[in-house]
Design an enzyme around this catalytic site. Structure first.
Site, PDB file in Angstrom:
ATOM      1  CE1 TYR A 268       5.138  -8.210  13.943  1.00 36.40           C
ATOM      2  CE2 TYR A 268       5.338  -7.324  16.173  1.00 36.40           C
ATOM      3  CZ  TYR A 268       4.957  -8.341  15.305  1.00 36.40           C
ATOM      4  OH  TYR A 268       4.432  -9.493  15.813  1.00 36.40           O
ATOM      5  N   GLY A 269       9.508  -4.060  11.897  1.00 38.60           N
ATOM      6  CA  GLY A 269      10.278  -3.039  11.177  1.00 38.60           C
ATOM      7  C   GLY A 269       9.465  -1.826  10.787  1.00 38.60           C
TER       8      GLY A 269
ATOM      9  CG  ASN B 115      36.009  29.073  -6.037  1.00 40.67           C
ATOM     10  OD1 ASN B 115      35.294  29.493  -6.949  1.00 40.67           O
ATOM     11  ND2 ASN B 115      35.634  28.092  -5.236  1.00 40.67           N
TER      12      ASN B 115
ATOM     13  CE  LYS C 262      33.980  25.620  -1.903  1.00 43.62           C
ATOM     14  NZ  LYS C 262      34.643  25.095  -3.099  1.00 43.62           N
TER      15      LYS C 262
ATOM     16  NE  ARG D 144      -2.401  -1.957   3.123  1.00 39.40           N
ATOM     17  CZ  ARG D 144      -2.752  -2.043   4.407  1.00 39.40           C
ATOM     18  NH1 ARG D 144      -3.692  -1.260   4.884  1.00 39.40           N
ATOM     19  NH2 ARG D 144      -2.156  -2.901   5.199  1.00 39.40           N
TER      20      ARG D 144
ATOM     21  CD  GLN E 147       8.668 -14.538   6.125  1.00 42.98           C
ATOM     22  OE1 GLN E 147       8.690 -13.313   6.180  1.00 42.98           O
ATOM     23  NE2 GLN E 147       7.634 -15.250   6.514  1.00 42.98           N
TER      24      GLN E 147
ATOM     25  N   GLY F  35       3.702 -15.440   6.429  1.00 42.93           N
ATOM     26  CA  GLY F  35       3.055 -14.975   7.654  1.00 42.93           C
ATOM     27  C   GLY F  35       4.061 -14.685   8.759  1.00 42.93           C
TER      28      GLY F  35
HETATM   29  C1  UD1 Z   1      -0.237  -8.314  12.680  1.00 48.19           C
HETATM   30  C2  UD1 Z   1      -0.821  -9.244  13.722  1.00 48.19           C
HETATM   31  C3  UD1 Z   1      -2.043  -8.605  14.338  1.00 48.19           C
HETATM   32  C4  UD1 Z   1      -1.679  -7.285  14.968  1.00 48.19           C
HETATM   33  C5  UD1 Z   1      -1.006  -6.389  13.923  1.00 48.19           C
HETATM   34  C6  UD1 Z   1      -0.485  -5.148  14.610  1.00 48.19           C
HETATM   35  C7  UD1 Z   1      -0.350 -11.487  12.956  1.00 48.19           C
HETATM   36  C8  UD1 Z   1      -0.906 -12.695  12.284  1.00 48.19           C
HETATM   37  N1  UD1 Z   1      -1.179 -10.468  13.066  1.00 48.19           N
HETATM   38  O1  UD1 Z   1      -1.198  -8.162  11.652  1.00 48.19           O
HETATM   39  O2  UD1 Z   1      -2.594  -9.429  15.332  1.00 48.19           O
HETATM   40  O3  UD1 Z   1      -2.820  -6.631  15.480  1.00 48.19           O
HETATM   41  O4  UD1 Z   1       0.096  -7.075  13.304  1.00 48.19           O
HETATM   42  O5  UD1 Z   1      -0.036  -4.235  13.665  1.00 48.19           O
HETATM   43  O6  UD1 Z   1       0.769 -11.504  13.379  1.00 48.19           O
HETATM   44  N2  UD1 Z   1       5.948  -9.838   8.182  1.00 48.19           N
HETATM   45  C9  UD1 Z   1       7.016 -10.629   7.762  1.00 48.19           C
HETATM   46  N3  UD1 Z   1       6.755 -11.766   7.074  1.00 48.19           N
HETATM   47  C10 UD1 Z   1       5.499 -12.177   6.773  1.00 48.19           C
HETATM   48  C11 UD1 Z   1       4.429 -11.372   7.189  1.00 48.19           C
HETATM   49  C12 UD1 Z   1       4.677 -10.206   7.903  1.00 48.19           C
HETATM   50  O7  UD1 Z   1       8.165 -10.299   8.020  1.00 48.19           O
HETATM   51  O8  UD1 Z   1       5.369 -13.235   6.142  1.00 48.19           O
HETATM   52  C13 UD1 Z   1       6.226  -8.617   8.933  1.00 48.19           C
HETATM   53  C14 UD1 Z   1       5.820  -7.386   8.177  1.00 48.19           C
HETATM   54  O9  UD1 Z   1       6.919  -6.877   7.437  1.00 48.19           O
HETATM   55  C15 UD1 Z   1       5.403  -6.431   9.286  1.00 48.19           C
HETATM   56  C16 UD1 Z   1       4.918  -7.358  10.383  1.00 48.19           C
HETATM   57  O10 UD1 Z   1       5.450  -8.633  10.100  1.00 48.19           O
HETATM   58  O11 UD1 Z   1       6.504  -5.717   9.781  1.00 48.19           O
HETATM   59  C17 UD1 Z   1       3.397  -7.413  10.502  1.00 48.19           C
HETATM   60  O12 UD1 Z   1       2.883  -7.876   9.279  1.00 48.19           O
HETATM   61  P1  UD1 Z   1       1.487  -7.366   8.740  1.00 48.19           P
HETATM   62  O13 UD1 Z   1       1.151  -8.097   7.501  1.00 48.19           O
HETATM   63  O14 UD1 Z   1       1.466  -5.889   8.702  1.00 48.19           O
HETATM   64  O15 UD1 Z   1       0.559  -7.878   9.921  1.00 48.19           O
HETATM   65  P2  UD1 Z   1      -0.925  -7.480  10.205  1.00 48.19           P
HETATM   66  O16 UD1 Z   1      -1.794  -8.150   9.215  1.00 48.19           O
HETATM   67  O17 UD1 Z   1      -1.037  -6.024  10.353  1.00 48.19           O
END
Ligand code: UD1
Ligand code: CA
Length: 455
Positions: free
Chosen positions: A102-103, A386, A351, A17, A75, A80
């Protein structure tokens, strides 16, 4: 003895997005990639090891963080959050405690994480939750009648009743690494998204008869993940509001904290005033009594006490002494050093030059690669030539020199102490001390000359 702390940052998601070719975790907030903010919070906890799980834009992300102390787990494909954590496990010693971050959650504070880690010492698993006015998009905490946490349900899997729950999962959790390994091995992907959900470890811990501990984030922004540009802008404002609030608490006057941008660090003395629309980048130091006029940009700049930066000035890599006046519309480039009480005025560019005490260049000039003494007056339109097209050369202007307007100093060239250069001079050789030097065609008046007439 508490277990040694390891941290895993999940950052493999695509960030669809964002509609950007820049990976999501490299999108800048306050001038730094989202991931840099998370890494800073992680390092503040002094962990044994930090592992980043990367996937989308993987190499680009790794190259941006060359720190050899960081470990990376790829990954691919992304199945997930649970699958993501699984990829990090081989890089973690089994005797530790793992904190999952989370990044794309950049505003998380080390203090909040420390509290969560304390909870994890009493419980086999500690989860950071957040109370939400609008929980849309979050996993919800499902509790039994006695309030005991049973599981987390993702929004896409939730019943209408579960969607009504306001207690959201931040995703941030802590548990012994060995427990995560045991739970993750049992995850399935039989859910609405066909993913291995990290959140399912809650129910697995409960099934083992454990009580999951829960800490509450003080502030929703702190745990908000960035998925789109408008969320990025929201968190940017939140970050800036926090920075402005901190500065005001130290006594800095911000004419409008909503129009203030910090993209680095800013250290202020007493009675510093910052007008609207300014941007501070890199490392900026403003000593006592400094005032910064509206719409100025300062990057890697030190301003000593009592100096005033007038509006619309752009200062980069400069040192400004005490009681100087700079601007409006001044441009100071790297290597500029102004001694006390120097004045640099409108449309003057400096400068790699030092300007001596009390010297002035107030209008429309270029001073580059120059050493300017004290009490020098540089007239309007003066230019140091210069650059000969190949090499740069220095101009030396000694103390008490007066440079007339529209002078070109063809470097390398020296103007000796007390010299005066007549307006319009093109100086190619040394100007002797206490002497008028002028290079200018003699002025003539032509008697009997008539203006041409229209034919
Ligand atoms: C996730 C949580 C949700 C929580 C929310 C908070 C799960 C299943 N759900 O949902 O309960 O309320 O965060 O913001 O955990 N990522 C990976 N690899 C993957 C999938 C995701 O590294 O295969 C990383 C993403 O880069 C991101 C984070 O995990 O930094 C969360 O992923 P995202 O898809 O945003 O999770 P949500 O669906 O928002
Ligand atoms: Ca998702």
């Amino acid at each position: 003895m508490p277990l040694p702390l390891d941290i895993v940052i999940l950052a493999a998601g695509q960030g669809k997005r964002m509609y950007s070719s820049l990976p999501k975790v490299l999108q800048p907030l306050a001038g730094r990639p989202l991931l840099a903010h998370v890494l800073a919070a992680a390092h503040a906890l002094d962990p044994r090891r930090v592992v980043v799980v990367h996937g989308h834009g993987g190499e680009q992300v790794r190259e941006r963080f060359p720190d050899p102390g960081l470990a990376w787990a790829l990954q691919e494909p992304q199945l997930g959050t649970g699958h993501a954590l699984q990829q990090a496990l081989p890089l973690l010693a089994p005797d530790g405690l793992t904190l999952v971050l989370y990044g794309d959650v950049p505003l998380i504070r080390p203090e909040t994480l420390r509290e969560l880690i304390v909870r994890a010492s009493e419980s086999p698993l500690a989860l950071l939750a957040v109370d939400l006015a609008n929980p849309q998009g979050y996993g919800r905490l499902v509790r039994d009648a006695s309030g005991k946490l049973l599981r987390i349900v993702e929004e896409k899997d939730a019943t209408p009743a579960e969607r009504g729950i306001r207690e959201g999962n931040t995703g941030i959790m802590v548990a012994p690494t060995a427990s995560f390994a045991r739970w993750l091995a049992q995850l399935g992907n039989d859910n609405a998204q066909g993913e291995y959900y990290l959140t399912d470890v809650i129910a697995l811990a409960v099934a083992e008869g454990e009580d999951v501990a829960c800490a509450l984030a003080a502030d929703e922004a702190e745990v908000t993940g960035v998925n789109s540009k408008d969320q990025l802008a929201d968190l940017e404002r939140k970050f800036q509001t926090n920075a402005a609030t901190r500065l005001m608490a130290q006594g800095v006057t911000l004419l409008d904290p909503a129009r203030f941008d910090l993209r680095g660090s800013l250290h202020c003395g007493r009675d510093v005033t910052i007008d609207v629309g300014c941007v501070f980048e890199g490392e900026v130091r403003l000593a006592d009594g400094v005032s910064i006029g509206p719409y100025s940009v300062l990057r890697d700049v030190t301003v000593a006490a009592g100096s005033r930066i007038a509006p619309f000035s752009h200062l980069d890599g400069a040192f400004i002494g005490e009681r100087c006046i700079v601007g409006p519309y001044a441009r100071l480039r790297p290597g500029t050093v102004l001694a006390n009480e120097a004045h640099i005025g409108n449309f003057v560019e400096v400068k790699n030059s030092s300007i001596g005490e009390g010297s002035k260049a107030n209008h429309l000039s270029y001073v580059g690669d120059a050493t300017v003494g004290a009490r020098v007056n540089i007239g309007a339109g003066t230019i140091t030539c210069n650059y000969d097209g190949v090499n740069k050369h220095r101009t030396v202007i000694e103390d008490d020199v007066f440079v007339g307007s529209d002078t070109q100093l063809v470097a390398p060239v020296t103007v000796r102490r007390g010299a005066t250069l007549g307006a319009g001079t093109t100086l190619t050789r040394e100007a002797p001390p206490d002497t008028l030097t002028v290079s200018r065609a003699k002025q003539i008046a032509v008697p009997g000359w008539k203006r041409p007439k229209k034919v």
